[in-house]
Design a protein around this motif. Structure first.
Motif, mmCIF file in Angstrom:
data_model
loop_
_atom_site.group_PDB
_atom_site.id
_atom_site.type_symbol
_atom_site.label_atom_id
_atom_site.label_comp_id
_atom_site.label_asym_id
_atom_site.label_seq_id
_atom_site.Cartn_x
_atom_site.Cartn_y
_atom_site.Cartn_z
ATOM 1 N N CYS A 86 0.827 -1.209 0.000
ATOM 2 C CA CYS A 86 0.000 0.000 0.000
ATOM 3 C C CYS A 86 0.859 1.257 0.000
ATOM 4 N N LEU A 87 2.099 1.148 0.458
ATOM 5 C CA LEU A 87 2.996 2.302 0.439
ATOM 6 C C LEU A 87 3.317 2.728 -0.984
ATOM 7 N N CYS A 88 3.297 1.789 -1.884
ATOM 8 C CA CYS A 88 3.548 2.077 -3.300
ATOM 9 C C CYS A 88 2.253 2.485 -4.006
ATOM 10 N N SER A 89 1.168 1.814 -3.698
ATOM 11 C CA SER A 89 -0.069 2.033 -4.439
ATOM 12 C C SER A 89 -0.768 3.346 -4.091
ATOM 13 N N TYR A 90 -0.605 3.839 -2.859
ATOM 14 C CA TYR A 90 -1.294 5.084 -2.524
ATOM 15 C C TYR A 90 -0.695 6.262 -3.296
ATOM 16 N N TYR A 91 0.565 6.156 -3.660
ATOM 17 C CA TYR A 91 1.209 7.203 -4.455
ATOM 18 C C TYR A 91 0.503 7.349 -5.810
ATOM 19 N N TYR A 92 0.139 6.229 -6.409
ATOM 20 C CA TYR A 92 -0.544 6.280 -7.706
ATOM 21 C C TYR A 92 -1.977 6.765 -7.562
ATOM 22 N N ARG A 93 -2.607 6.510 -6.431
ATOM 23 C CA ARG A 93 -3.939 7.058 -6.188
ATOM 24 C C ARG A 93 -3.862 8.583 -6.133
ATOM 25 N N SER A 94 -2.836 9.083 -5.476
ATOM 26 C CA SER A 94 -2.651 10.543 -5.387
ATOM 27 C C SER A 94 -2.429 11.145 -6.768
ATOM 28 N N LYS A 95 -1.620 10.480 -7.591
ATOM 29 C CA LYS A 95 -1.383 10.977 -8.948
ATOM 30 C C LYS A 95 -2.669 10.949 -9.778
ATOM 31 N N LEU A 96 -3.455 9.895 -9.628
ATOM 32 C CA LEU A 96 -4.729 9.771 -10.343
ATOM 33 C C LEU A 96 -5.675 10.898 -9.926
ATOM 34 N N ARG A 97 -5.743 11.178 -8.625
ATOM 35 C CA ARG A 97 -6.613 12.241 -8.128
ATOM 36 C C ARG A 97 -6.222 13.600 -8.710
ATOM 37 N N VAL A 98 -4.924 13.850 -8.778
ATOM 38 C CA VAL A 98 -4.458 15.131 -9.311
ATOM 39 C C VAL A 98 -4.782 15.232 -10.795
ATOM 40 N N GLN A 99 -4.599 14.151 -11.538
ATOM 41 C CA GLN A 99 -4.854 14.176 -12.982
ATOM 42 C C GLN A 99 -6.316 14.456 -13.300
ATOM 43 N N TYR A 100 -7.227 13.934 -12.486
ATOM 44 C CA TYR A 100 -8.653 14.075 -12.762
ATOM 45 C C TYR A 100 -9.368 14.988 -11.784
ATOM 46 N N ASP A 101 -8.617 15.730 -10.971
ATOM 47 C CA ASP A 101 -9.174 16.701 -10.028
ATOM 48 C C ASP A 101 -10.224 16.052 -9.116
ATOM 49 N N LEU A 102 -9.855 14.924 -8.522
ATOM 50 C CA LEU A 102 -10.768 14.181 -7.656
ATOM 51 C C LEU A 102 -10.480 14.506 -6.194
ATOM 52 N N PRO A 103 -11.491 14.420 -5.328
ATOM 53 C CA PRO A 103 -11.269 14.703 -3.913
ATOM 54 C C PRO A 103 -10.540 13.554 -3.224
ATOM 55 N N GLU A 104 -9.878 13.868 -2.123
ATOM 56 C CA GLU A 104 -9.216 12.852 -1.311
ATOM 57 C C GLU A 104 -10.282 12.292 -0.378
ATOM 58 N N ALA A 105 -11.070 11.338 -0.888
ATOM 59 C CA ALA A 105 -12.218 10.839 -0.153
ATOM 60 C C ALA A 105 -12.218 9.321 -0.152
ATOM 61 N N PRO A 106 -12.745 8.680 0.807
ATOM 62 C CA PRO A 106 -13.407 9.168 2.010
ATOM 63 C C PRO A 106 -12.430 9.658 3.083
ATOM 64 N N CYS A 107 -11.147 9.383 2.932
ATOM 65 C CA CYS A 107 -10.122 9.895 3.841
ATOM 66 C C CYS A 107 -8.807 10.007 3.064
ATOM 67 N N MET A 108 -7.703 10.229 3.754
ATOM 68 C CA MET A 108 -6.417 10.392 3.078
ATOM 69 C C MET A 108 -6.076 9.148 2.263
ATOM 70 N N ASP A 109 -5.358 9.365 1.159
ATOM 71 C CA ASP A 109 -5.018 8.282 0.237
ATOM 72 C C ASP A 109 -4.274 7.145 0.931
ATOM 73 N N CYS A 110 -3.323 7.483 1.795
ATOM 74 C CA CYS A 110 -2.545 6.430 2.456
ATOM 75 C C CYS A 110 -3.438 5.586 3.365
ATOM 76 N N LEU A 111 -4.421 6.194 4.021
ATOM 77 C CA LEU A 111 -5.330 5.426 4.880
ATOM 78 C C LEU A 111 -6.283 4.566 4.056
ATOM 79 N N VAL A 112 -6.732 5.088 2.936
ATOM 80 C CA VAL A 112 -7.626 4.302 2.064
ATOM 81 C C VAL A 112 -6.906 3.028 1.623
ATOM 82 N N HIS A 113 -5.656 3.165 1.199
ATOM 83 C CA HIS A 113 -4.914 1.993 0.730
ATOM 84 C C HIS A 113 -4.470 1.094 1.875
#
Length: 179
Positions: free
Chosen positions: A117-144
């Motif tokens: 999850c330490l690797c995968s949450y980084y890509y979630r953050s990049k995906l959110r930035v690319q598509y202007d998505l909210p950090e929901a339901p909580c922080m990316d690292c906690l979701v992963h």
């Protein structure tokens, strides 16, 4: 408070004739709101701020716990999360990282430490930035960290809903050849 200066004094006049001397300009302070020059277009902020961080106007196309909306991907992600992660990483990195390489790194981290999850949450953050998505339901690292499989499935569905062709059958075959 300061001694008076005679402007006709010889030392004063010699100092002010020096080529490097710049006559200081005293500008009174402006305590009002900043003035926008008439030639500058006004700044328009489309995001909404409610006591703190900026809330994004865009939303995820599916919820975090809607993994059963795509049962094929859900099963693959449950048993081979490296495959889904590899597909996501390849698309988010715009082809700079291959599915096979990203999946192998993810699988190695998962096998050695259990903390992929330490690797995968980084890509979630990049995906959110690319598509202007909210950090929901909580922080990316906690979701992963708490819902790794659901997070990967949601990211997969998001990319699919944005029109990417994620041929998972081919990716499964590629990744299984490595392991």
């Amino acid at each position: 408070m300061y001694p008076t200066v005679d402007e006709h004094e010889e030392v004063y006049a010699a100092h002010h004739r020096h080529p490097g001397y710049v006559l200081p300009v005293v500008v009174p302070p402006n305590y009002g709101p900043p003035q926008i020059p008439s030639y500058a277009p006004p700044y328009i902020n489309n995001s909404v701020s409610v006591r703190g961080p900026v809330i994004r106007t865009q939303r995820w196309s599916t919820g975090l716990c809607r993994s059963t909306d795509d049962p094929g991907n859900c099963l693959v992600t449950c048993f081979y999360p490296c495959v889904t992660f590899g597909l996501i990483a390849e698309i988010v990195d715009k082809g700079n990282t291959t599915c096979t390489c990203a999946g192998a790194i993810y699988g190695t981290l998962l096998a050695l430490s259990g903390l992929a999850c330490l690797c995968s949450y980084y890509y979630r953050s990049k995906l959110r930035v690319q598509y202007d998505l909210p950090e929901a339901p909580c922080m990316d690292c906690l979701v992963h960290f708490c819902c790794e499989t659901c997070a990967l499935c949601q990211e997969y569905r998001e990319l699919k809903n944005h029109g990417f062709d994620l041929s998972i059958g081919n990716a499964v075959q590629k990744c299984l050849e490595i392991f």
